[in-house]
Design a protein around this motif. Sequence first.
Motif, PDB file in Angstrom:
ATOM      1  N   ASP A  15       0.858  -1.185   0.000  1.00  0.00           N
ATOM      2  CA  ASP A  15       0.000   0.000   0.000  1.00  0.00           C
ATOM      3  C   ASP A  15       0.895   1.236   0.000  1.00  0.00           C
ATOM      4  N   SER A  16       1.001   1.885  -1.141  1.00  0.00           N
ATOM      5  CA  SER A  16       1.935   3.008  -1.269  1.00  0.00           C
ATOM      6  C   SER A  16       1.554   4.195  -0.385  1.00  0.00           C
ATOM      7  N   ASP A  17       0.271   4.403  -0.120  1.00  0.00           N
ATOM      8  CA  ASP A  17      -0.125   5.501   0.768  1.00  0.00           C
ATOM      9  C   ASP A  17       0.406   5.268   2.186  1.00  0.00           C
ATOM     10  N   THR A  18       0.299   4.051   2.654  1.00  0.00           N
ATOM     11  CA  THR A  18       0.835   3.728   3.982  1.00  0.00           C
ATOM     12  C   THR A  18       2.350   3.867   3.977  1.00  0.00           C
ATOM     13  N   ALA A  19       3.006   3.392   2.938  1.00  0.00           N
ATOM     14  CA  ALA A  19       4.467   3.524   2.842  1.00  0.00           C
ATOM     15  C   ALA A  19       4.875   4.995   2.842  1.00  0.00           C
ATOM     16  N   ASP A  20       4.134   5.831   2.144  1.00  0.00           N
ATOM     17  CA  ASP A  20       4.438   7.271   2.137  1.00  0.00           C
ATOM     18  C   ASP A  20       4.300   7.867   3.533  1.00  0.00           C
ATOM     19  N   ARG A  21       3.275   7.462   4.281  1.00  0.00           N
ATOM     20  CA  ARG A  21       3.087   7.968   5.644  1.00  0.00           C
ATOM     21  C   ARG A  21       4.221   7.496   6.559  1.00  0.00           C
ATOM     22  N   ILE A  22       4.694   6.282   6.340  1.00  0.00           N
ATOM     23  CA  ILE A  22       5.807   5.767   7.141  1.00  0.00           C
ATOM     24  C   ILE A  22       7.077   6.562   6.841  1.00  0.00           C
ATOM     25  N   GLU A  23       7.317   6.867   5.580  1.00  0.00           N
ATOM     26  CA  GLU A  23       8.490   7.665   5.221  1.00  0.00           C
ATOM     27  C   GLU A  23       8.396   9.070   5.811  1.00  0.00           C
ATOM     28  N   ALA A  24       7.222   9.657   5.803  1.00  0.00           N
ATOM     29  CA  ALA A  24       7.033  10.981   6.407  1.00  0.00           C
ATOM     30  C   ALA A  24       7.275  10.911   7.921  1.00  0.00           C
ATOM     31  N   TYR A  25       6.817   9.852   8.547  1.00  0.00           N
ATOM     32  CA  TYR A  25       7.038   9.650   9.983  1.00  0.00           C
ATOM     33  C   TYR A  25       8.538   9.593  10.274  1.00  0.00           C
ATOM     34  N   ALA A  26       9.276   8.873   9.449  1.00  0.00           N
ATOM     35  CA  ALA A  26      10.728   8.760   9.637  1.00  0.00           C
ATOM     36  C   ALA A  26      11.403  10.130   9.485  1.00  0.00           C
ATOM     37  N   ARG A  27      10.942  10.926   8.537  1.00  0.00           N
ATOM     38  CA  ARG A  27      11.501  12.277   8.369  1.00  0.00           C
ATOM     39  C   ARG A  27      11.193  13.141   9.590  1.00  0.00           C
ATOM     40  N   ASP A  28      10.001  12.987  10.139  1.00  0.00           N
ATOM     41  CA  ASP A  28       9.643  13.731  11.352  1.00  0.00           C
ATOM     42  C   ASP A  28      10.534  13.331  12.528  1.00  0.00           C
ATOM     43  N   LEU A  29      10.811  12.038  12.664  1.00  0.00           N
ATOM     44  CA  LEU A  29      11.701  11.583  13.730  1.00  0.00           C
ATOM     45  C   LEU A  29      13.086  12.195  13.565  1.00  0.00           C
ATOM     46  N   GLU A  30      13.569  12.220  12.331  1.00  0.00           N
ATOM     47  CA  GLU A  30      14.890  12.794  12.058  1.00  0.00           C
ATOM     48  C   GLU A  30      14.910  14.272  12.445  1.00  0.00           C
ATOM     49  N   ALA A  31      13.873  15.000  12.085  1.00  0.00           N
ATOM     50  CA  ALA A  31      13.800  16.420  12.417  1.00  0.00           C
ATOM     51  C   ALA A  31      13.757  16.624  13.937  1.00  0.00           C
ATOM     52  N   GLN A  32      13.050  15.756  14.651  1.00  0.00           N
ATOM     53  CA  GLN A  32      12.994  15.857  16.111  1.00  0.00           C
ATOM     54  C   GLN A  32      14.377  15.670  16.729  1.00  0.00           C
ATOM     55  N   VAL A  33      15.131  14.708  16.216  1.00  0.00           N
ATOM     56  CA  VAL A  33      16.480  14.463  16.736  1.00  0.00           C
ATOM     57  C   VAL A  33      17.365  15.678  16.480  1.00  0.00           C
ATOM     58  N   GLU A  34      17.285  16.234  15.293  1.00  0.00           N
ATOM     59  CA  GLU A  34      18.102  17.417  14.977  1.00  0.00           C
ATOM     60  C   GLU A  34      17.735  18.597  15.868  1.00  0.00           C
ATOM     61  N   GLU A  35      16.444  18.763  16.159  1.00  0.00           N
ATOM     62  CA  GLU A  35      16.011  19.838  17.050  1.00  0.00           C
ATOM     63  C   GLU A  35      16.538  19.613  18.465  1.00  0.00           C
ATOM     64  N   LYS A  36      16.496  18.385  18.939  1.00  0.00           N
ATOM     65  CA  LYS A  36      17.027  18.078  20.263  1.00  0.00           C
ATOM     66  C   LYS A  36      18.531  18.331  20.310  1.00  0.00           C
ATOM     67  N   ASN A  37      19.215  17.987  19.239  1.00  0.00           N
ATOM     68  CA  ASN A  37      20.654  18.221  19.152  1.00  0.00           C
ATOM     69  C   ASN A  37      20.956  19.719  19.200  1.00  0.00           C
ATOM     70  N   ARG A  38      20.181  20.504  18.463  1.00  0.00           N
ATOM     71  CA  ARG A  38      20.379  21.946  18.431  1.00  0.00           C
ATOM     72  C   ARG A  38      20.181  22.544  19.827  1.00  0.00           C
ATOM     73  N   ARG A  39      19.088  22.139  20.506  1.00  0.00           N
ATOM     74  CA  ARG A  39      18.800  22.665  21.849  1.00  0.00           C
ATOM     75  C   ARG A  39      19.881  22.278  22.847  1.00  0.00           C
ATOM     76  N   LEU A  40      20.376  21.059  22.737  1.00  0.00           N
ATOM     77  CA  LEU A  40      21.423  20.610  23.638  1.00  0.00           C
ATOM     78  C   LEU A  40      22.681  21.457  23.458  1.00  0.00           C
ATOM     79  N   LYS A  41      23.086  21.677  22.222  1.00  0.00           N
ATOM     80  CA  LYS A  41      24.289  22.467  21.943  1.00  0.00           C
ATOM     81  C   LYS A  41      24.119  23.909  22.420  1.00  0.00           C
ATOM     82  N   GLU A  42      22.914  24.451  22.289  1.00  0.00           N
ATOM     83  CA  GLU A  42      22.672  25.819  22.756  1.00  0.00           C
ATOM     84  C   GLU A  42      22.753  25.920  24.272  1.00  0.00           C
ATOM     85  N   SER A  43      22.447  24.832  24.963  1.00  0.00           N
ATOM     86  CA  SER A  43      22.447  24.862  26.431  1.00  0.00           C
ATOM     87  C   SER A  43      23.841  24.715  27.019  1.00  0.00           C
ATOM     88  N   LEU A  44      24.808  24.370  26.218  1.00  0.00           N
ATOM     89  CA  LEU A  44      26.178  24.139  26.732  1.00  0.00           C
ATOM     90  C   LEU A  44      26.937  25.437  26.923  1.00  0.00           C
TER      91      LEU A  44
END
Length: 155
Positions: A126-155
């Motif tokens: 089901d390509s629609d489900t696969a597309d949603r899974i890929e979008a979810y993975a991109r969101d996870l990646e963005a969350q990690v980068e945001e956490k990394n940015r906040r951590l570096k700013e706090s140092l």
Amino acid sequence: MGSDSDWRVMSDASQVLTDFGIPHEVEVVSAHRTPDKLMRYGREARARGLKVIIAGAGGAAHLPGMLASVTALPVIGVPVPLATLDGMDSLLSIVQMPGGIPVATVSIGGAKNAGLLAARILGTSDSDTADRIEAYARDLEAQVEEKNRRLKESL
């Protein structure tokens, strides 16, 4: 799930499936207390249109394996932690399936990952489900980068 008390863990799988827009059902089926229901449920699941079964169980945790023994559908086992042994008994019971009766198994209490794995399995056809899974993975990646940015700013 083997008992309604398992819902505290298994609700995470249901929420993931809901978030991905995947229709699903929730059912209490006990391998030990309702063996006839278990057999019917497993044997009729494919004909009823199910594509994957997520089975959560604690203690002896026979539900995932017993379902896998009576259906051709993929079964994902979720070890549900109980007050004693912290779910290790459930984990070991689910992962130690005999050859020929596979059960994919996630971490103890890992119903969220069970839902995600089920979505990925469904996404293979089901390509629609696969597309949603890929979008979810991109969101996870963005969350990690945001956490990394906040951590570096706090140092």
